[in-house]
Design a protein around this motif. Structure first.
Motif, mmCIF file in Angstrom:
data_model
loop_
_atom_site.group_PDB
_atom_site.id
_atom_site.type_symbol
_atom_site.label_atom_id
_atom_site.label_comp_id
_atom_site.label_asym_id
_atom_site.label_seq_id
_atom_site.Cartn_x
_atom_site.Cartn_y
_atom_site.Cartn_z
ATOM 1 N N LYS A 15 23.838 62.561 38.388
ATOM 2 C CA LYS A 15 23.286 61.573 39.328
ATOM 3 C C LYS A 15 24.190 61.446 40.554
ATOM 4 O O LYS A 15 23.709 61.394 41.699
ATOM 5 N N ARG A 16 25.492 61.430 40.346
ATOM 6 C CA ARG A 16 26.446 61.336 41.467
ATOM 7 C C ARG A 16 26.302 62.545 42.380
ATOM 8 O O ARG A 16 26.312 62.422 43.604
ATOM 9 N N ASP A 19 23.241 62.109 44.400
ATOM 10 C CA ASP A 19 23.481 61.108 45.448
ATOM 11 C C ASP A 19 24.244 61.707 46.634
ATOM 12 O O ASP A 19 24.120 61.227 47.754
ATOM 13 N N LYS A 20 25.014 62.755 46.385
ATOM 14 C CA LYS A 20 25.781 63.414 47.448
ATOM 15 C C LYS A 20 24.962 64.493 48.148
ATOM 16 O O LYS A 20 25.476 65.203 48.999
ATOM 17 N N LYS A 63 25.722 63.780 53.344
ATOM 18 C CA LYS A 63 25.197 64.518 52.195
ATOM 19 C C LYS A 63 25.232 66.013 52.498
ATOM 20 O O LYS A 63 25.197 66.421 53.655
#
Length: 169
Positions: A15-16, A19-20, A63
């Motif tokens: 998930k991290r 998110d990036k 991102k």
């Protein structure tokens, strides 16, 4: 500055990454979780992301641009192969340089194998104590402990090259 980062489960790690801006189009999230569980670890794998561009502005600012998890996996695999090749090369260099040194000593009638070690130790100056400490730390080693105890600091070249690390050699 004390930065505390929370421990993440494998699912949270994926998930991290998402998110990036890291996508999971080529390598799906489930496979990514399996990969992070069985093949590699988050910190090492994500270090490769620094090789990729980030969006400089806009809604995706910060991102990653077109970075799929599969690309990180590919880089990790390449890194692993490269490390293996470099290790083989280093081991060959160590072996053949020691071989050449010993052959030169064998062909030098004036050299007894002890004087060259003594000259080497003197040339180390203050670093001599560092090397001697590293050697003594191996005194209980099953591989070189007997050699260290037998020669008690008065090593001929053919034993010194066995008890020192390649870096010290």
């Amino acid at each position: 500055m004390n930065i505390y980062k929370q421990k993440l489960s494998v699912t949270d790690q994926v998930k991290r990454l998402e998110d990036k801006g890291i996508s999971f189009n080529v390598f799906c999230k489930e496979r990514a979780e399996d990969y992070l569980t069985s093949n590699n670890y988050y910190y090492k794998l994500t270090s490769f992301r620094k090789n990729f561009r980030k969006h400089p502005d806009g809604v995706n600012k910060g991102k990653y641009v077109n970075l799929d998890f599969a690309y990180l996996v590919d880089l990790a695999i390449i890194d692993n192969y490269l490390r293996g090749i470099i290790l083989e090369i280093a081991l060959d260099i160590e072996h053949y340089s020691k071989l050449k040194l010993l052959h030169r000593l064998e062909n030098d009638e004036a050299e007894d194998g002890y004087s060259i070690v003594n000259d080497f130790m003197i040339s180390l100056g203050q670093n001599r104590q560092v090397l001697e400490k590293r050697i003594l730390e191996k005194a209980n080693s099953s591989y070189v402990g007997d050699i260290i105890q037998h020669y008690n600091g008065n090593y001929p070249a053919w034993t010194l090259i066995e008890i020192v690390s390649f870096g010290d050699y």
